[in-house]
Design a protein around this motif. Sequence first.
Motif, PDB file in Angstrom:
ATOM      1  N   VAL A 180      -3.741   4.129   6.756  1.00  0.00           N
ATOM      2  CA  VAL A 180      -3.939   5.497   7.213  1.00  0.00           C
ATOM      3  C   VAL A 180      -2.763   5.867   8.113  1.00  0.00           C
ATOM      4  O   VAL A 180      -2.336   5.074   8.942  1.00  0.00           O
ATOM      5  CB  VAL A 180      -5.257   5.619   8.013  1.00  0.00           C
ATOM      6  N   LEU A 227       0.820  -1.212   0.000  1.00  0.00           N
ATOM      7  CA  LEU A 227       0.000   0.000   0.000  1.00  0.00           C
ATOM      8  C   LEU A 227       0.856   1.265   0.000  1.00  0.00           C
ATOM      9  O   LEU A 227       0.550   2.230  -0.699  1.00  0.00           O
ATOM     10  CB  LEU A 227      -0.949  -0.003   1.193  1.00  0.00           C
ATOM     11  N   GLU A 276     -10.258  -5.720   1.045  1.00  0.00           N
ATOM     12  CA  GLU A 276      -9.127  -4.845   0.740  1.00  0.00           C
ATOM     13  C   GLU A 276      -8.652  -4.112   1.981  1.00  0.00           C
ATOM     14  O   GLU A 276      -9.453  -3.587   2.750  1.00  0.00           O
ATOM     15  CB  GLU A 276      -9.516  -3.823  -0.331  1.00  0.00           C
ATOM     16  N   TRP A 277      -7.331  -4.051   2.122  1.00  0.00           N
ATOM     17  CA  TRP A 277      -6.736  -3.312   3.232  1.00  0.00           C
ATOM     18  C   TRP A 277      -6.623  -1.841   2.880  1.00  0.00           C
ATOM     19  O   TRP A 277      -6.434  -1.480   1.712  1.00  0.00           O
ATOM     20  CB  TRP A 277      -5.350  -3.869   3.563  1.00  0.00           C
ATOM     21  N   LYS A 278      -6.722  -0.997   3.883  1.00  0.00           N
ATOM     22  CA  LYS A 278      -6.538   0.452   3.765  1.00  0.00           C
ATOM     23  C   LYS A 278      -5.407   0.834   4.709  1.00  0.00           C
ATOM     24  O   LYS A 278      -5.227   0.225   5.759  1.00  0.00           O
ATOM     25  CB  LYS A 278      -7.802   1.215   4.175  1.00  0.00           C
ATOM     26  N   ARG A 284      -9.302  -2.675   7.462  1.00  0.00           N
ATOM     27  CA  ARG A 284     -10.254  -2.878   6.360  1.00  0.00           C
ATOM     28  C   ARG A 284     -11.448  -1.945   6.563  1.00  0.00           C
ATOM     29  O   ARG A 284     -11.673  -1.451   7.661  1.00  0.00           O
ATOM     30  CB  ARG A 284     -10.710  -4.330   6.331  1.00  0.00           C
ATOM     31  N   ASP A 285     -12.211  -1.768   5.482  1.00  0.00           N
ATOM     32  CA  ASP A 285     -13.389  -0.907   5.574  1.00  0.00           C
ATOM     33  C   ASP A 285     -14.616  -1.641   5.035  1.00  0.00           C
ATOM     34  O   ASP A 285     -15.290  -1.172   4.134  1.00  0.00           O
ATOM     35  CB  ASP A 285     -13.159   0.396   4.808  1.00  0.00           C
ATOM     36  N   SER A 318     -14.210   3.342   8.263  1.00  0.00           N
ATOM     37  CA  SER A 318     -15.060   4.534   8.200  1.00  0.00           C
ATOM     38  C   SER A 318     -15.681   4.840   9.565  1.00  0.00           C
ATOM     39  O   SER A 318     -15.809   6.004   9.945  1.00  0.00           O
ATOM     40  CB  SER A 318     -16.141   4.370   7.135  1.00  0.00           C
ATOM     41  N   TYR A 365      -9.713  10.110   5.270  1.00  0.00           N
ATOM     42  CA  TYR A 365      -8.671   9.093   5.110  1.00  0.00           C
ATOM     43  C   TYR A 365      -8.540   8.772   3.635  1.00  0.00           C
ATOM     44  O   TYR A 365      -9.417   9.082   2.846  1.00  0.00           O
ATOM     45  CB  TYR A 365      -8.999   7.839   5.934  1.00  0.00           C
ATOM     46  N   ARG A 366      -7.426   8.161   3.279  1.00  0.00           N
ATOM     47  CA  ARG A 366      -7.198   7.805   1.874  1.00  0.00           C
ATOM     48  C   ARG A 366      -7.345   6.329   1.675  1.00  0.00           C
ATOM     49  O   ARG A 366      -6.990   5.546   2.431  1.00  0.00           O
ATOM     50  CB  ARG A 366      -5.802   8.228   1.452  1.00  0.00           C
TER      51      ARG A 366
END
Length: 169
Positions: A158, A23, A154-156, A149-150, A125, A168-169
């Motif tokens: 921040v 990421l 898929e991992w996010k 995760r959200d 979120s 956040y992106r």
Amino acid sequence: MTGRHDDEKRLLERAAVREFIRLYNGRHDVKLRLLYQHDRPDAILQDSRGGKLGVEITHLFYDAAEAKALLGRPDGTIAGPVSLAHLIAQLNELIKRKESKKQAYDPSYPISLLIRNASPTFKLSEIWAAREHIYEPNDVFIDTWFLTRDGTKEWKLVNLDDLHASEYR
């Protein structure tokens, strides 16, 4: 028994740092790669300019019962009502505990903290919406990263140093 726990811990750390690198590299010009796993900090990375970066890796669970269950060792403990405030309190404690231990790490290169949210209880979120309650990391680590995760597979990633940014992106 300790050997199995150490092996499991290394595998969890390796999975977290690989996802972090994937990421991170997707959004930065200076790329990272894993040099080796270590202890204090848990991983040593090298950037495409030749610099080294230590990464201390930790995992966030809602509570001990969730951690045991997710790691395949349920103990039969029944969880009470779940709350976002409890998860954030766990996160805050984790950050503070890691900051207090940083002086024991190898000081020959900068060190980032990577927190992998292993709890499926709340989505990014939801956590980010309550960011004003998250402890703002001090300057002990050069960056404090939150991998989560959200609501999807898929991992996010921040950077918690940007807690008070609007999104956040």
